[in-house]
Design a protein around this motif. Structure first.
Motif, PDB file in Angstrom:
ATOM      1  N   HIS A  43     127.161  31.862  69.272  1.00 49.22           N
ATOM      2  CA  HIS A  43     126.955  31.507  70.677  1.00 49.22           C
ATOM      3  C   HIS A  43     125.500  31.098  70.911  1.00 49.22           C
ATOM      4  O   HIS A  43     125.208  30.163  71.658  1.00 49.22           O
ATOM      5  N   THR A  50     122.925  23.073  72.999  1.00 53.95           N
ATOM      6  CA  THR A  50     123.313  22.513  74.299  1.00 53.95           C
ATOM      7  C   THR A  50     122.154  22.472  75.288  1.00 53.95           C
ATOM      8  O   THR A  50     122.105  21.605  76.163  1.00 53.95           O
ATOM      9  N   HIS A  54     115.879  21.429  77.553  1.00 59.21           N
ATOM     10  CA  HIS A  54     115.089  22.202  78.505  1.00 59.21           C
ATOM     11  C   HIS A  54     113.866  22.860  77.863  1.00 59.21           C
ATOM     12  O   HIS A  54     113.155  23.620  78.529  1.00 59.21           O
TER      13      HIS A  54
ATOM     14  N   THR B   2     118.733  25.795  90.121  1.00 59.09           N
ATOM     15  CA  THR B   2     119.355  25.300  88.895  1.00 59.09           C
ATOM     16  C   THR B   2     119.932  23.909  89.165  1.00 59.09           C
ATOM     17  O   THR B   2     120.701  23.732  90.099  1.00 59.09           O
ATOM     18  N   ARG B   5     123.006  19.557  86.305  1.00 57.51           N
ATOM     19  CA  ARG B   5     123.130  19.377  84.866  1.00 57.51           C
ATOM     20  C   ARG B   5     123.120  20.723  84.124  1.00 57.51           C
ATOM     21  O   ARG B   5     123.986  21.008  83.306  1.00 57.51           O
ATOM     22  N   LEU B   6     122.131  21.534  84.448  1.00 53.21           N
ATOM     23  CA  LEU B   6     122.017  22.853  83.811  1.00 53.21           C
ATOM     24  C   LEU B   6     123.206  23.746  84.193  1.00 53.21           C
ATOM     25  O   LEU B   6     123.719  24.503  83.357  1.00 53.21           O
ATOM     26  N   GLN B   9     126.053  22.800  81.998  1.00 51.14           N
ATOM     27  CA  GLN B   9     125.843  23.311  80.633  1.00 51.14           C
ATOM     28  C   GLN B   9     126.156  24.799  80.556  1.00 51.14           C
ATOM     29  O   GLN B   9     126.794  25.271  79.611  1.00 51.14           O
ATOM     30  N   LEU B  10     125.712  25.556  81.577  1.00 52.01           N
ATOM     31  CA  LEU B  10     125.967  26.997  81.569  1.00 52.01           C
ATOM     32  C   LEU B  10     127.460  27.303  81.767  1.00 52.01           C
ATOM     33  O   LEU B  10     127.983  28.257  81.180  1.00 52.01           O
ATOM     34  N   PHE B  12     129.880  25.418  80.655  1.00 53.13           N
ATOM     35  CA  PHE B  12     130.448  25.154  79.320  1.00 53.13           C
ATOM     36  C   PHE B  12     130.182  26.335  78.387  1.00 53.13           C
ATOM     37  O   PHE B  12     131.080  26.802  77.672  1.00 53.13           O
ATOM     38  N   LEU B  13     128.953  26.828  78.378  1.00 52.73           N
ATOM     39  CA  LEU B  13     128.585  27.921  77.470  1.00 52.73           C
ATOM     40  C   LEU B  13     129.306  29.220  77.838  1.00 52.73           C
ATOM     41  O   LEU B  13     129.610  30.041  76.966  1.00 52.73           O
ATOM     42  N   LEU B 107     130.875  19.685  80.342  1.00 55.55           N
ATOM     43  CA  LEU B 107     129.467  19.308  80.128  1.00 55.55           C
ATOM     44  C   LEU B 107     129.093  18.063  80.935  1.00 55.55           C
ATOM     45  O   LEU B 107     129.962  17.297  81.349  1.00 55.55           O
ATOM     46  N   GLN B 111     126.608  14.574  77.178  1.00 55.68           N
ATOM     47  CA  GLN B 111     126.845  15.619  76.171  1.00 55.68           C
ATOM     48  C   GLN B 111     128.338  15.754  75.864  1.00 55.68           C
ATOM     49  O   GLN B 111     128.712  15.999  74.717  1.00 55.68           O
TER      50      GLN B 111
END
Ligand SMILES: [Ca+2]
Lengths: 196, 196
Positions: A43, A50, A54, B2, B5-6, B9-10, B12-13, B107, B111
């Motif tokens: 992870h 990903t 940043h 935030t 975009r971020l 990404q978060l 997705f994670l 994403l 990405q």
């Protein structure tokens, strides 16, 4: 015929499998079971990949990924040291040094040296890659707690001040991600999960 | 604040964390519990990193590592298709296509496209990187069976001929590793773990 070199590599990879049995204090995001360090390392690497944009400076991303993949292998011998456990943190370095010696030592000498150098680089926190990796590693540890109403912070009665103190390296390695982390801590206090 | 975009990404994670709950048929090497796909992806990436020198041509190693980290994410929706289960393998492609669409689609578009392209590259098996990744992925699946007196081969009554047939792609992506794998299969027959 398997060469000695390949045999050593396979012995290392067989030993590495043990990382799947080392448990961390955090739980999964969508499941209450504790996370093991192997799946955490995955992870962590996926998160580094990903979120690389940043970083405050352009990074050697492959080196960050390699650090993510190998840096926790020492836990096979040394265990996971819970960051809020002061006594475990005291002799952490010594236990992990011995583990690095043994585990990377299973590899052919040139690879043992390469992996050891990556691990040393992470520990020294002197390169942008090591600092970004440390930032992502910590953000990765915060995420399940944030997603689970405080998770292990609540379980261990950790205050916002301590969470902030322990995770401040995020601000060194990736200021943009530290902004996110600070928002999570603020929200955890506002929602009454943890105390100031 | 935030950025969107971020946030994507978060998201997705966070979703990716589910991969830790997808179980494979193989067990750990040193523990009888079944392996999950997240920890497998880590082992796969570490194996690719450690064995890269055995590829038949010089590789773009970072691309191999990225493939290892992301290629199994589709299992979050599509599950792990056991390679010896013919019915599960039949609609595998369709289920995985839909999963790739949804999961990478969390994403930001650039990405999403990058990860989708890596996944497509792996599926198409046309580049040396994709072929080496497939070889290592299969070797990684064979290792716990070899180390555990036949493991899931025995459990599911799979013959040496079928193990050979299923794992032959190792010979395409990494002939040197296929030699190792053939040795394991021979030994498994000699020791009476599996039939010819
Ligand atoms: Ca750690």
């Amino acid at each position: 015929m398997t060469s000695q070199r390949l045999s050593q590599q396979l012995a290392f990879l067989t030993e590495a499998d043990q990382l799947k049995t080392i448990l961390r204090r955090t739980s999964l995001i969508h499941d209450p079971r504790k996370e093991n360090t192997a799946e955490h390392s995955w992870h962590f690497a996926l998160m580094a990949l990903t979120l690389a944009e940043h970083a405050p400076v352009p990074l050697d991303l492959p080196r960050v990924l390699k650090i993510a993949l190998i840096h926790d292998l020492v836990e096979i011998d040394a265990g996971d040291s819970f960051v809020y456990d002061t006594s475990a943190m005291a002799d952490k370095r010594e236990r992990e040094e011995a583990a690095a010696e043994r585990i990377f030592g299973l590899l052919p000498p040139d690879q043992a040296a390469e992996y050891r150098a990556l691990w040393d680089e992470f520990e020294a926190q002197e390169t942008p890659e090591a600092r970004f990796a440390a930032a992502v590693d910590r953000l990765c540890g915060m995420l399940p707690n944030y997603k689970n109403s405080g998770g292990s912070w609540v379980e261990h009665g950790v205050s916002a001040a301590r969470v902030t103190e322990r995770n401040r390296p995020i601000g060194v390695g990736a200021p943009a991600l530290w902004e996110v982390a600070e928002g999570w801590i603020r929200e955890a206090v506002e929602k009454g999960w943890i105390s100031e």
